[in-house]
Each structure stands twice: as C-alpha cells, then as structure tokens.
Design an enzyme around this catalytic site. Structure first.
Site, PDB file in Angstrom:
ATOM      1  N   SER A  48       0.846  -1.201   0.000  1.00 44.67           N
ATOM      2  CA  SER A  48       0.000   0.000   0.000  1.00 44.67           C
ATOM      3  C   SER A  48       0.878   1.246   0.000  1.00 44.67           C
ATOM      4  O   SER A  48       2.092   1.164   0.230  1.00 44.67           O
ATOM      5  CB  SER A  48      -0.900   0.003   1.238  1.00 44.67           C
ATOM      6  OG  SER A  48      -0.116   0.279   2.387  1.00 44.67           O
ATOM      7  N   ASP A  81      -1.239  -1.613  -3.961  1.00 45.35           N
ATOM      8  CA  ASP A  81      -2.613  -1.667  -3.445  1.00 45.35           C
ATOM      9  C   ASP A  81      -3.158  -0.244  -3.278  1.00 45.35           C
ATOM     10  O   ASP A  81      -2.471   0.617  -2.713  1.00 45.35           O
ATOM     11  CB  ASP A  81      -2.569  -2.395  -2.090  1.00 45.35           C
ATOM     12  CG  ASP A  81      -3.943  -2.717  -1.536  1.00 45.35           C
ATOM     13  OD1 ASP A  81      -4.874  -2.921  -2.334  1.00 45.35           O
ATOM     14  OD2 ASP A  81      -4.070  -2.786  -0.290  1.00 45.35           O
ATOM     15  N   HIS A 210     -12.013  -6.876  -2.174  1.00 46.14           N
ATOM     16  CA  HIS A 210     -11.258  -6.216  -1.099  1.00 46.14           C
ATOM     17  C   HIS A 210     -11.953  -6.502   0.234  1.00 46.14           C
ATOM     18  O   HIS A 210     -13.034  -7.072   0.269  1.00 46.14           O
ATOM     19  CB  HIS A 210     -11.213  -4.700  -1.355  1.00 46.14           C
ATOM     20  CG  HIS A 210     -10.203  -4.312  -2.385  1.00 46.14           C
ATOM     21  ND1 HIS A 210      -9.107  -3.541  -2.093  1.00 46.14           N
ATOM     22  CD2 HIS A 210     -10.108  -4.617  -3.699  1.00 46.14           C
ATOM     23  CE1 HIS A 210      -8.389  -3.370  -3.192  1.00 46.14           C
ATOM     24  NE2 HIS A 210      -8.979  -4.010  -4.181  1.00 46.14           N
ATOM     25  N   GLY A 211     -11.310  -6.045   1.311  1.00 45.83           N
ATOM     26  CA  GLY A 211     -11.945  -6.126   2.632  1.00 45.83           C
ATOM     27  C   GLY A 211     -12.366  -7.535   3.006  1.00 45.83           C
ATOM     28  O   GLY A 211     -13.461  -7.743   3.525  1.00 45.83           O
ATOM     29  N   SER A 213     -10.750  -9.925   5.046  1.00 47.20           N
ATOM     30  CA  SER A 213     -10.247 -10.608   6.245  1.00 47.20           C
ATOM     31  C   SER A 213     -11.401 -11.283   6.967  1.00 47.20           C
ATOM     32  O   SER A 213     -12.523 -10.757   6.995  1.00 47.20           O
ATOM     33  CB  SER A 213      -9.575  -9.597   7.183  1.00 47.20           C
ATOM     34  OG  SER A 213      -8.245  -9.364   6.764  1.00 47.20           O
ATOM     35  N   ARG A 280      13.662 -10.332  18.838  1.00 50.36           N
ATOM     36  CA  ARG A 280      13.668 -11.533  17.993  1.00 50.36           C
ATOM     37  C   ARG A 280      12.841 -12.667  18.586  1.00 50.36           C
ATOM     38  O   ARG A 280      12.379 -13.533  17.852  1.00 50.36           O
ATOM     39  CB  ARG A 280      15.118 -11.993  17.758  1.00 50.36           C
ATOM     40  CG  ARG A 280      15.884 -11.007  16.896  1.00 50.36           C
ATOM     41  CD  ARG A 280      17.352 -11.320  16.889  1.00 50.36           C
ATOM     42  NE  ARG A 280      17.920 -11.215  18.236  1.00 50.36           N
ATOM     43  CZ  ARG A 280      19.229 -11.159  18.499  1.00 50.36           C
ATOM     44  NH1 ARG A 280      20.094 -11.215  17.517  1.00 50.36           N
ATOM     45  NH2 ARG A 280      19.662 -11.056  19.746  1.00 50.36           N
TER      46      ARG A 280
HETATM   47  P1  13P Z   1      -9.054  -6.253   5.106  1.00 49.52           P
HETATM   48  O1  13P Z   1      -9.040  -4.997   5.911  1.00 49.52           O
HETATM   49  O2  13P Z   1     -10.345  -6.968   5.214  1.00 49.52           O
HETATM   50  O3  13P Z   1      -7.903  -7.151   5.421  1.00 49.52           O
HETATM   51  O4  13P Z   1      -8.908  -5.820   3.546  1.00 49.52           O
HETATM   52  C1  13P Z   1      -7.647  -5.586   2.976  1.00 49.52           C
HETATM   53  C2  13P Z   1      -7.726  -4.949   1.627  1.00 49.52           C
HETATM   54  O5  13P Z   1      -8.756  -4.874   0.998  1.00 49.52           O
HETATM   55  C3  13P Z   1      -6.461  -4.428   1.085  1.00 49.52           C
HETATM   56  O6  13P Z   1      -6.653  -3.778  -0.128  1.00 49.52           O
HETATM   57  O1  G3H Z   2      -7.032  -1.563   2.060  1.00 47.17           O
HETATM   58  C1  G3H Z   2      -6.087  -1.104   2.683  1.00 47.17           C
HETATM   59  C2  G3H Z   2      -5.034  -2.013   3.176  1.00 47.17           C
HETATM   60  O2  G3H Z   2      -5.492  -2.733   4.293  1.00 47.17           O
HETATM   61  C3  G3H Z   2      -3.758  -1.256   3.441  1.00 47.17           C
HETATM   62  O3  G3H Z   2      -3.819  -0.542   4.627  1.00 47.17           O
HETATM   63  O4  G3H Z   2      -3.101   1.731   3.884  1.00 47.17           O
HETATM   64  O5  G3H Z   2      -2.999   1.044   6.313  1.00 47.17           O
HETATM   65  O6  G3H Z   2      -1.388   0.082   4.643  1.00 47.17           O
HETATM   66  P1  G3H Z   2      -2.769   0.658   4.881  1.00 47.17           P
HETATM   67 ZN    ZN Z   3      -8.572  -2.773  -0.228  1.00 47.68          ZN
END
Ligand code: 13P
Ligand code: G3H
Ligand code: ZN
Length: 319
Positions: A48, A81, A210-211, A213, A280
């Site tokens: 990202s 990303d 996306h999204g 998790s 570590r």
């Molecule tokens: P999550 O926040 O669900 O892990 O989504 C990540 C994402 O879409 C990164 O682009």
């Molecule tokens: O969708 C966004 C990703 O989870 C990346 O998150 O911008 O905090 O690195 P970040």
């Molecule tokens: Zn995303």
C-alpha cells in the site's frame, strides 16, 4: 519468480482465488513466503501507499527481491494496493511492480473512467497490468437504508461499461465487504446476487474482492484476553471464498487478519514474559504463526497445492 497477476488469474479463473496479502516489514515477508511454500500456493504481495512510506519504499522492495532469492520456488505477483494516479506512475516507472491498482472509485463514474484509462495506457506500455475499482466499500452500516446501501455496491451494468471504456485488466467490486476489523455491523452478508449479475455481464473477466479478512474470533478473544480491546470485531466467512471464486473472483485481499496475528503474538508474549526485551523472541513466534495462518488461508481460497500446475503452465508458455 515474479509474474503478472494476469498470468495467475488465467490459471485460477473459476476454480480458486489467489490470496493477495499486504506486507509492511521483514517478518511479514518471511512468514508470507514460508506459508505459501508450505502450502504450495501461488500468491500476490500487496504494497500500500502507507507501506511504501512506513520506512522507505526501497526497503520493502529490497526485502521482496531478497525473498525471491531466498525462496526460488515461489511464484508471485507484486502489486500496488489502492494507488492514486501519482503513486501508480511512480510504481510503473520503478520497474518493480508487475501490477498496480488505481483506486479512483471515490470520483464520479466518468472521472473514474478518465483517470483509470490514463493509468492503463501508461501501465500497458510497460507490460504492467491494472486493477481498477468501481463502487465503494465500507460504510454499509445497519442504519443505512437498503437503497442507500445498494447505491454503494457495484452496479453490474456500469461494471461492463467501465471495463470496456478503461481497458483495465481486473475489477475490484463492492459486494458488501469493508476494510478493517469491524465488518457487517448489522445482518449484512456478501451479496452473491450482485456478484452473479456482474459475472453475467463480464464473463471470464477477473474480479477482485477487497476487505476480505475473516477476523477469526479466536484471535480477537486472545487479543482481548491479553489486554486488547477489539470488542465486536467481525469479518468475512472464509467458507464464502470458494463460492465467490466460482463466480469470477480471482483475487481476495487480506491485510487486517495478518495484523491481528501480529497483535496477538506480541501482546501474549509480553504479557507472559514481562522480563524479556529481545525483539527476535516474539519475532520468531510471529513468523511461524503467520506462515501457518497463510497456509490455512490458502486452503480456504483453494490456492493451496496449485503451485506445480502454475509452474507447468508458465513453462509451457515459454517453450
Ligand atoms: P481487510 O481490511 O479486510 O484485510 O482488507 C484488505 C484490503 O482490501 C487491502 O486492499
Ligand atoms: O485496504 C487497505 C489495506 O489494508 C492497506 O492498509 O493503507 O494502512 O497500509 P494501509
Ligand atoms: Zn482494499
């Protein structure tokens, strides 16, 4: 070996989805490569804008290049990303990324088309592929009425027009997921009805979720028991990954879950060993736990065990 997401999508379409995992540091990189090799899965590394600026973008690139040497069997794509236009051009020029995402989804439709089209032209001129986004994730909350919530989801008719006009190589669609650890505050679930409509208008075209998790409840409970406060955290049911893959979703983005594994390991470690201060020690536990997490995720995505066939496919193309 670094390949384009396009190659990986050709192998996966309709059968399974590639895990697209965000990383920010060395320990995540080690766990990611080990987990994918342990489960024999092709994969996508996502970087990202925030990850690029966490230290220096060259640090993360160097870690990934080193990992390519350390794990020569791995087959993966390196993807930017949620890029804005400027970051996309920077990534394209760097020669390191095999794929970029232009996220202009917050703009009105025509402006999104215009920006995406420009990035596609610049990327294709360098052999790099482009993911674009239509619709908006997040904010689909319990208090939002159905018509308002629907308005944020990807419109299937617009999706076809968008792909035709921009020439993008894959499309991130909004079908009910949201970023972060607090999804589905109400009774919402993935909108397979909308996904089906999109696939019907774009047969064979790779879609991205996306999204995604799953915010495992065991991780949340362990984090909370070790001093965290993530009450109400909730994610996507990982058993929905394969049904989504059958409907054209070839890339599933996962970042939050990796952060939860990191948080759980470090909170528990320092709770249980208040006398310790060698970074570590928890680092080793994290790399192992993250590798196990990745391997498990790949089973859910259906990408586990696919590495030999992807290698054969790439070899056949070269011959
Ligand atoms: P999550 O926040 O669900 O892990 O989504 C990540 C994402 O879409 C990164 O682009
Ligand atoms: O969708 C966004 C990703 O989870 C990346 O998150 O911008 O905090 O690195 P970040
Ligand atoms: Zn995303």
């Amino acid at each position: 070996m670094i390949v384009t997401t396009k190659k990986l999508f050709e192998a996966a379409y309709g059968k399974y989805a590639l895990g697209a995992y965000n990383i920010n540091n060395l320990e995540q990189a080690m766990g990611l490569f080990r987990g994918n090799l342990d489960s024999q899965a092709p994969f996508i590394i996502q970087i990202s804008k925030g990850a690029r600026s966490y230290t220096d973008k060259r640090m993360l690139e160097a870690i990934i290049r080193a990992a390519e040497d350390v794990f020569p069997e791995a087959i993966f794509a390196v993807h930017l990303d949620h890029g804005d236009e400027e970051t996309c051009y920077d990534a394209i020029e760097s020669g390191f990324y095999s794929s970029v995402m232009i996220d202009a989804s917050h703009h009105p439709f025509d402006k999104n088309v215009e920006i995406t089209r420009r990035v596609v032209e610049a990327a294709h001129a360098r052999g790099i592929v482009v993911e674009a986004e239509l619709g908006q994730l997040g904010g689909v909350e319990e208090h939002v009425s159905v018509s308002e919530a629907d308005a944020k989801l990807t419109d299937p008719d617009q999706a076809r027009e968008f792909v035709e006009r921009t020439g993008c190589d894959s499309l991130a669609v909004a079908i009910g997921t949201s970023h972060g650890a607090f999804k589905f505050s109400g009774t919402q679930a993935l909108r397979f009805d909308v996904l089906k409509e999109i696939q019907a208008r774009l047969p064979g075209f790779p879609l991205v979720m996306h999204g995604s998790s799953s915010v495992p409840q065991e991780e949340v409970e362990r984090i909370n028991a070790a001093g965290g406060n993530l009450k109400g955290a909730k994610g996507v049911d990982a058993d929905q990954f394969l049904p989504a893959a059958k409907l054209g979703v070839t890339k599933i983005n996962i970042d939050t879950d990796g952060r939860l594994v990191w948080t759980r390991v470090h909170r528990e470690f320092f709770r249980d060993h208040p006398e310790k201060f060698d970074l570590r020690d928890p680092g080793k536990i994290f790399m192992k736990a993250y590798a196990e997490f990745i391997a498990h995720k790949n089973e859910k995505l259906g990408s586990a065990g696919r590495l030999p066939e992807v290698r054969e496919l790439l070899a056949a193309e070269k011959a």
